[in-house]
Write a protein that holds these residues in place. Structure first.
Motif, mmCIF file in Angstrom:
data_model
loop_
_atom_site.group_PDB
_atom_site.id
_atom_site.type_symbol
_atom_site.label_atom_id
_atom_site.label_comp_id
_atom_site.label_asym_id
_atom_site.label_seq_id
_atom_site.Cartn_x
_atom_site.Cartn_y
_atom_site.Cartn_z
ATOM 1 N N ASP A 128 63.686 114.644 70.943
ATOM 2 C CA ASP A 128 63.311 113.804 72.080
ATOM 3 C C ASP A 128 64.527 113.180 72.732
ATOM 4 N N VAL A 130 65.294 111.820 75.655
ATOM 5 C CA VAL A 130 64.524 111.429 76.845
ATOM 6 C C VAL A 130 65.288 110.505 77.787
ATOM 7 N N ALA A 178 61.694 116.930 77.003
ATOM 8 C CA ALA A 178 61.804 116.124 78.237
ATOM 9 C C ALA A 178 61.888 117.076 79.424
ATOM 10 N N THR A 180 59.220 113.776 80.780
ATOM 11 C CA THR A 180 57.822 113.377 80.909
ATOM 12 C C THR A 180 57.472 113.396 82.399
ATOM 13 N N ARG A 191 53.774 103.962 77.539
ATOM 14 C CA ARG A 191 54.770 104.984 77.927
ATOM 15 C C ARG A 191 55.058 104.932 79.431
ATOM 16 N N GLU A 194 58.435 105.980 80.623
ATOM 17 C CA GLU A 194 58.835 107.393 80.551
ATOM 18 C C GLU A 194 58.468 108.133 81.832
ATOM 19 N N SER A 195 57.757 107.460 82.720
ATOM 20 C CA SER A 195 57.320 108.073 83.972
ATOM 21 C C SER A 195 58.257 107.704 85.116
ATOM 22 N N LYS A 229 56.126 117.611 80.055
ATOM 23 C CA LYS A 229 55.145 116.965 79.173
ATOM 24 C C LYS A 229 54.571 115.724 79.817
ATOM 25 N N HIS A 230 53.393 115.294 79.367
ATOM 26 C CA HIS A 230 52.471 115.905 78.405
ATOM 27 C C HIS A 230 51.299 116.427 79.221
ATOM 28 N N ASP A 234 48.417 112.722 81.002
ATOM 29 C CA ASP A 234 48.786 111.701 80.005
ATOM 30 C C ASP A 234 48.861 110.301 80.612
ATOM 31 N N SER A 275 49.201 117.239 76.052
ATOM 32 C CA SER A 275 48.991 115.798 75.969
ATOM 33 C C SER A 275 48.002 115.443 74.860
ATOM 34 N N ASP A 315 51.589 118.440 70.580
ATOM 35 C CA ASP A 315 52.288 117.206 70.259
ATOM 36 C C ASP A 315 52.152 116.975 68.742
#
Ligand code: GLC
Length: 644
Positions: A128, A130, A178, A180, A191, A194-195, A229-230, A234, A275, A315
């Motif tokens: 990860d 990320v 990665a 996301t 999360r 992560e967006s 992902k995901h 998600d 996801s 996942d």
């Protein structure tokens, strides 16, 4: 025996149900654009030859992905394992200080073992990475995606992908889980950071750039496999509950939550991660359940309609969430389209169960062959010999990260003329997070949650406090963590750093018994600000957070308020914007603009709030001469529990 014709009513009902099912499936598939796979004849020939040389046990080994803490090189050889991962907090020898050379050495041991079992078919190690190669000590950590969204700078994101790939190859790994591509609908989700954004078009643009950067030079040993992902939805779960249920029409699923995948496919992404979330078709009123068991979306849409030729990876133990399944046994998920099963610790049981499923016909051999074909396509698309030295320097890109920090900051309030502070300003710094690389980096930093770390874990990092001392001179910087031992009026300015405690995944969800008011969830931050506000020196407040938060009470006690997100290891990117250049270079001001709306109330957690404090695109440059600094409304004690 003659079969009696079904009563007409029952036959009609059955027909109608079947037709409805077929039309719902059609509506799901046809909501996505039809794309054709781009095939490379030489690669296909190599894949077919390699596939023919594998027996069933070797094929099952290719689709099994253990975690490095649960498998040895000898077992990789004995089971012909084709891929491994390290989770957040998984390091060689369980040593968080492991050097790139030690990561590389372990990777080479696993690789040698794999090639003994399947000559010519290498192992790939996923991680990860990320926001930089965040598991490895010494790596530069970039701001998380929510900050990169505020830059709207695709070239920067592509450069970060390149730098991250370089770090991954330096450590001897091959695959980044990665970017996301979530399009968040409720910022209570743990999360959210992560967006890139609530805007599908921005997610598509930056997601494509990230994949391009990560995968560039794969064949030459510079790039790595990227992971879209995901898949899919998600970021759309109800109330932002991690791994929850996304209710969306087929069109919204494709056009909102699916937007990033079209960009990633345009960039040639070779892996997609499924996801944990579930999907309910809110138009057809059909509960489709867990994505890990959804054949229509994984096979019908992604592989067939969109022509995705790479591999789908589950996942972490995700197949176990499919009804009737366990993490170590789930023919349904494999038949639905999952090609690599991430089964970190129960992988031996999975291996034996799946072998038996194929032998007894519960999983068709053709499905296994399709999965292995996809795995081989990915493996044969990267040069296995890293073209990067196994050095700490190869993990680093501090100037690039410093630029990312500068471009990501969003100024939400500003008393004209306050910023930039003078190059010789005397400042009082308050807030423990000012000297904490853990708070400055957020989740997925050295460890999974990112909070069980200290500054020792980031020898390459610079806290804001250290950056201020470097910039202004130590004598001009006084640090008083809780603000109780200083008199602000003897300083030119106070710099207050407030922060969310780092988190990852569901541990970061804002529960339905809470709300978005930062001072309610972090009362000490409010106390610190209260001690220094209005005491003779202007207050510049920075908020380290993984999401927009309700901060009216805190902004009212600040003369400047900056959304700093989670800047990562390069604190100097903060002082570049806070402090005027000593050489008189023009001040860049604030170029970051929100990629999420900023709440005007404690329950404004939706991506589509009608009256936020700031809308998407909001933020000040700091050069305005007239701004509204009227106090923001401050309900005495905003409803602790938001309407369900
Ligand atoms: C986690 C996350 C996923 C990550 C994987 C491996 O549960 O959902 O994003 O890539 O497991 O660590």
């Amino acid at each position: 025996m003659t079969r009696k014709p079904l009563p007409l009513l029952l036959a009609t009902a059955l027909w109608a149900a079947t037709a409805a099912g077929a039309s719902e499936t059609d509506s799901i598939v046809q909501a996505w654009p039809a794309r054709k796979p781009v095939r490379d004849a030489a690669l296909e020939a190599r894949v077919e030859t390699a596939l023919k040389g594998l027996n069933l046990r070797q094929k099952i080994g290719q689709i099994t992905q253990p975690e490095i803490r649960a498998v040895t090189p000898d077992e990789v050889r004995d089971y012909a394992i084709g891929t491994i991962l390290n989770g957040g907090g998984g390091w060689p020898g369980q040593d968080r200080a492991a050097t790139p050379a030690q990561w590389r050495e372990l990777s080479e041991k696993f690789q040698a073992a794999a090639l003994q079992a399947t000559p010519g078919i290498p192992l790939i190690w996923g991680t990860d990475a990320v926001h930089g190669h965040n598991n490895v000590r010494g790596a530069t950590l970039f701001p998380h995606n929510i900050a990169l969204g505020a830059t709207r700078d695709a070239d920067l994101v592509r450069d970060i992908g390149r730098a991250t790939a370089r770090a991954i190859r330096a450590s001897g790994l091959h695959w980044a889980f990665a970017p996301t591509l979530a399009v968040v609908q409720d910022v209570r989700w743990g999360r959210t950071y992560e967006s890139f954004s609530v805007d599908p078009a921005l997610v598509k643009q930056l997601g494509q750039a990230s994949v391009e950067g990560l995968q560039e030079g794969m064949k030459e040993g510079r790039g790595v496999l990227a992971t879209a992902k995901h898949y899919v939805g998600d970021g759309g779960t109800r109330r932002g509950i991690d791994q929850g249920v996304t209710q969306a029409s087929p069109a919204a699923l494709a056009n909102v939550h699916g937007a990033g995948y079209l960009g990633a496919l345009d960039a040639g992404v070779l892996t997609v991660m499924t996801s944990f979330s579930s999907w309910t078709d809110s138009a057809g009123y059909v509960e489709h359940g867990k994505m890990h068991g959804n054949a229509t979306l994984m096979t019908g849409v992604l592989k067939e309609r969109l022509g995705f030729d790479g591999l789908i990876v589950s996942d972490w133990d995700g197949v176990g969430q499919v009804p009737g399944c366990t993490p170590e046994h789930c023919p349904a998920a494999i038949n639905a389209g999952i090609d690599v099963v991430m089964v970190p610790f129960k992988w031996k049981a999975f291996y034996e169960n799946t072998l038996r499923d194929v032998e007894q016909g519960r999983i068709p051999m053709a499905r296994i062959d399709d999965a292995v074909r996809r795995i081989l396509r990915a493996k044969f698309s990267i040069g296995m010999q890293p073209a990067v030295p196994a050095t700490v320097e190869a993990l680093q890109a501090s100037e690039l990260a410093r630029r990312a920090v500068r471009e990501s900051l969003v100024l939400l309030k500003h008393k004209p003329g306050l910023l930039p502070l003078k190059a010789n300003a005397r400042v009082l710094v308050v807030g423990a997070a000012a000297d904490s690389l853990a708070h400055q980096s957020g989740g997925w930093s050295v460890t999974w949650q990112g909070r069980d770390t200290t500054n020792v874990d980031y020898p390459q990092g610079t806290t804001l406090l250290a950056a201020l001392r470097q910039r202004l001179g130590a004598a001009n910087v006084t640090f008083d963590a809780d603000g109780s031992r200083s008199d602000p009026k003897s300083f030119d300015a106070v710099i207050a750093v407030l922060a969310e405690t780092p988190y990852a995944e569901g541990e970061g969800d804002v529960r339905i018994t809470e709300n978005l008011r930062h001072s309610r969830r972090h009362p000490k931050d409010a106390e610190v600000l209260q001690r220094v506000a209005g005491r003779g020196a202007p207050v510049v407040t920075l908020l380290y957070s993984g999401r927009p938060l309700y901060v009216n009470d805190l902004a009212n006690r600040s003369d400047a308020f900056i959304a700093a997100w989670q800047p990562g290891t390069e604190g100097a990117g903060l002082t570049d914007v806070l402090i005027a250049a000593a050489d008189g270079k023009p001040w860049p001001g604030f170029t970051g603009r929100l990629s999420f709306p900023w709440p005007a109330g404690p329950c404004q957690f939706s991506a589509h709030e009608a009256k936020p404090w700031w809308p998407v695109g909001g933020g000040l440059s700091g050069k305005e001469t007239q701004v509204n600094t009227k106090p923001l409304p401050e309900p005495v004690d905003p409803a602790p529990i938001c309407p369900l």
